[in-house]
Design a protein around this motif. Sequence first.
Motif, PDB file in Angstrom:
ATOM      1  N   VAL A  91       0.859  -1.182   0.000  1.00 41.95           N
ATOM      2  CA  VAL A  91       0.000   0.000   0.000  1.00 41.95           C
ATOM      3  C   VAL A  91       0.893   1.229   0.000  1.00 41.95           C
ATOM      4  O   VAL A  91       1.734   1.400   0.886  1.00 41.95           O
ATOM      5  CB  VAL A  91      -0.950  -0.006   1.214  1.00 41.95           C
ATOM      6  CG1 VAL A  91      -1.828   1.227   1.227  1.00 41.95           C
ATOM      7  CG2 VAL A  91      -1.792  -1.273   1.214  1.00 41.95           C
ATOM      8  N   TRP A  92       0.723   2.102  -0.970  1.00 38.63           N
ATOM      9  CA  TRP A  92       1.681   3.171  -1.215  1.00 38.63           C
ATOM     10  C   TRP A  92       1.845   4.129  -0.055  1.00 38.63           C
ATOM     11  O   TRP A  92       2.954   4.544   0.269  1.00 38.63           O
ATOM     12  CB  TRP A  92       1.322   3.928  -2.498  1.00 38.63           C
ATOM     13  CG  TRP A  92       0.056   4.718  -2.422  1.00 38.63           C
ATOM     14  CD1 TRP A  92      -1.194   4.263  -2.691  1.00 38.63           C
ATOM     15  CD2 TRP A  92      -0.083   6.078  -2.048  1.00 38.63           C
ATOM     16  NE1 TRP A  92      -2.113   5.258  -2.504  1.00 38.63           N
ATOM     17  CE2 TRP A  92      -1.466   6.389  -2.118  1.00 38.63           C
ATOM     18  CE3 TRP A  92       0.804   7.075  -1.668  1.00 38.63           C
ATOM     19  CZ2 TRP A  92      -1.956   7.648  -1.822  1.00 38.63           C
ATOM     20  CZ3 TRP A  92       0.305   8.323  -1.368  1.00 38.63           C
ATOM     21  CH2 TRP A  92      -1.053   8.603  -1.450  1.00 38.63           C
ATOM     22  N   PHE A  93       0.775   4.518   0.603  1.00 40.04           N
ATOM     23  CA  PHE A  93       0.931   5.487   1.688  1.00 40.04           C
ATOM     24  C   PHE A  93       1.536   4.848   2.928  1.00 40.04           C
ATOM     25  O   PHE A  93       2.209   5.506   3.717  1.00 40.04           O
ATOM     26  CB  PHE A  93      -0.379   6.215   2.009  1.00 40.04           C
ATOM     27  CG  PHE A  93      -1.519   5.325   2.416  1.00 40.04           C
ATOM     28  CD1 PHE A  93      -1.690   4.968   3.736  1.00 40.04           C
ATOM     29  CD2 PHE A  93      -2.413   4.865   1.477  1.00 40.04           C
ATOM     30  CE1 PHE A  93      -2.743   4.165   4.108  1.00 40.04           C
ATOM     31  CE2 PHE A  93      -3.478   4.065   1.838  1.00 40.04           C
ATOM     32  CZ  PHE A  93      -3.642   3.696   3.160  1.00 40.04           C
ATOM     33  N   LYS A  94       1.324   3.550   3.112  1.00 39.09           N
ATOM     34  CA  LYS A  94       1.965   2.857   4.234  1.00 39.09           C
ATOM     35  C   LYS A  94       3.448   2.651   3.943  1.00 39.09           C
ATOM     36  O   LYS A  94       4.284   2.742   4.845  1.00 39.09           O
ATOM     37  CB  LYS A  94       1.290   1.521   4.490  1.00 39.09           C
ATOM     38  CG  LYS A  94      -0.111   1.653   5.044  1.00 39.09           C
ATOM     39  CD  LYS A  94      -0.733   0.276   5.279  1.00 39.09           C
ATOM     40  CE  LYS A  94      -2.145   0.392   5.797  1.00 39.09           C
ATOM     41  NZ  LYS A  94      -2.779  -0.933   5.941  1.00 39.09           N
ATOM     42  N   ALA A  95       3.781   2.381   2.690  1.00 38.33           N
ATOM     43  CA  ALA A  95       5.180   2.223   2.297  1.00 38.33           C
ATOM     44  C   ALA A  95       5.944   3.540   2.505  1.00 38.33           C
ATOM     45  O   ALA A  95       7.060   3.553   2.999  1.00 38.33           O
ATOM     46  CB  ALA A  95       5.291   1.765   0.848  1.00 38.33           C
ATOM     47  N   GLY A  96       5.313   4.636   2.147  1.00 37.57           N
ATOM     48  CA  GLY A  96       5.951   5.933   2.333  1.00 37.57           C
ATOM     49  C   GLY A  96       6.079   6.316   3.800  1.00 37.57           C
ATOM     50  O   GLY A  96       7.024   6.984   4.192  1.00 37.57           O
ATOM     51  N   ALA A  97       5.145   5.878   4.633  1.00 39.65           N
ATOM     52  CA  ALA A  97       5.181   6.195   6.057  1.00 39.65           C
ATOM     53  C   ALA A  97       6.303   5.449   6.778  1.00 39.65           C
ATOM     54  O   ALA A  97       6.688   5.836   7.875  1.00 39.65           O
ATOM     55  CB  ALA A  97       3.840   5.884   6.694  1.00 39.65           C
ATOM     56  N   GLN A  98       6.813   4.374   6.199  1.00 41.27           N
ATOM     57  CA  GLN A  98       7.854   3.590   6.843  1.00 41.27           C
ATOM     58  C   GLN A  98       9.156   4.378   7.047  1.00 41.27           C
ATOM     59  O   GLN A  98       9.916   4.079   7.949  1.00 41.27           O
ATOM     60  CB  GLN A  98       8.154   2.323   6.038  1.00 41.27           C
ATOM     61  CG  GLN A  98       7.047   1.301   6.124  1.00 41.27           C
ATOM     62  CD  GLN A  98       7.346   0.074   5.280  1.00 41.27           C
ATOM     63  OE1 GLN A  98       8.232   0.068   4.453  1.00 41.27           O
ATOM     64  NE2 GLN A  98       6.563  -0.969   5.498  1.00 41.27           N
TER      65      GLN A  98
END
Length: 104
Positions: A91-98
Amino acid sequence: AKTSSGTEFYGPNRAKWLGPWSEGSTPAYLTGEFPGDYGWDTAGLSADPETFKKYRELEVIHARWALLGALGIVTPELLQKYAGIQFGESVWFKAGAQIFQDGG
């Protein structure tokens, strides 16, 4: 081109940014020959025809990059869900939040 409601998209009778109150306030260089021309250009970005041509070309390039970005958002999720390919986080926004987590 007319729609079923009778609204024209191009030409002098096209829909304008303030509707009927826009008459007489539209700059002369906005003739309605290009898509998205609603008679509003407060910054004068389309006053010079050569600059306007350059901006149109740049907008197409940016739109193509945006389409590739949208494809890059959807593809990992679809591959993980339907093809069983595992990603760290699809999921793109979860990947970016990492990157904001410890060790990210």
